[in-house]
Design an enzyme around this catalytic site. Sequence first.
Site, mmCIF file in Angstrom:
data_model
loop_
_atom_site.group_PDB
_atom_site.id
_atom_site.type_symbol
_atom_site.label_atom_id
_atom_site.label_comp_id
_atom_site.label_asym_id
_atom_site.label_seq_id
_atom_site.Cartn_x
_atom_site.Cartn_y
_atom_site.Cartn_z
ATOM 1 N N CYS A 53 0.826 -1.215 0.000
ATOM 2 C CA CYS A 53 0.000 0.000 0.000
ATOM 3 C C CYS A 53 0.855 1.259 0.000
ATOM 4 C CB CYS A 53 -0.968 0.001 1.177
ATOM 5 S SG CYS A 53 -0.181 -0.127 2.806
ATOM 6 N N HIS A 160 -2.147 1.129 7.065
ATOM 7 C CA HIS A 160 -2.419 1.359 5.651
ATOM 8 C C HIS A 160 -1.983 2.764 5.263
ATOM 9 C CE1 HIS A 160 -4.230 0.276 1.863
ATOM 10 N NE2 HIS A 160 -4.988 1.355 1.854
ATOM 11 N N ASP A 178 -8.037 4.963 -2.022
ATOM 12 C CA ASP A 178 -7.480 3.721 -1.489
ATOM 13 C C ASP A 178 -6.888 2.870 -2.613
ATOM 14 O OD1 ASP A 178 -7.010 1.285 -0.131
ATOM 15 O OD2 ASP A 178 -8.663 1.696 1.249
#
Length: 298
Positions: A53, A160, A178
């Site tokens: 991520c 994240h 995201d």
Amino acid sequence: MPSYHKRPLPPGCIAFSSEEGRAVFRQALTLGTMESFFPLIEQFHTQAEPAFCGLGTLVMVLNALEIDPGRAWKGPWRWFSEEQLDCCRSLDDVARDGITLTQFACLARCNGARADVSFAEASSLEALRAAVREATSRADDNHVVVAYDRRTLGQTGSGHFSPVGGMHPDRDLVLLLDVARFKYPPHWVPLEALHRAMFPVDPTSGRSRGFVTIRREHAVAPVAALHEANWAEVERLLRDLDGTDVLVLTGCLREGASSVPPQLLELLRRPDLPEALKQHLARLRAQVAALDTRTPPL
């Protein structure tokens, strides 16, 4: 092992493509706080590995800032992708454990960006709001990346990274683009809730999470110099890393664990290494040696 196709967003998170999410977007456009959305959405990217991520987020931002990687991606094309972001930690290590906020900033600096880190434990909600407001009100200038704990937002998973794509200042909402698009769509979250989600400690670093403001500092990524033995740029790269966290210094100077590309170790062993660079490297290694006895000799 069971398999999954996406997750439902928890209460408090508004899907970007939902009726409410579209309404928030239209209102934010009129308020002038969606400027960062357009360069980022042109580069929207799905992370290539479950723990990538941070790398996927940085790929989006570096390409949105139009920094030249200075090295080929595929064929004749120069473009950022995750496999190029190995200058502060090996990709195998990142695939296994992810990266910390400090390591994320190191990667940004190696690749031509200025990265200003704010840990939640040492910052404030007002500072986060001001940084997001500035970034989302100006196109092609700077972007904010947030590091947070998903569980605090009611999502599955743990730490994240996401780029911030916009803000609705009247409702105090931010748009998270995201990069785990296989799991959650882009979504709006309350800024205050996002700030709370930055406080859980990252077990790897022992510090809270936080946010990074990223600006373009170089037209070409400095790490490209490692592939061409450009001594002036190599020295500048090492000098830029001098003030960063001990984890970064250790990672950049330790062979075999978290390291810059192998080209750097090869360059630093060359007999024609300039004296100024030798001296600067010695100073860096002295700092690291005082804190990490595992650093091997070059």
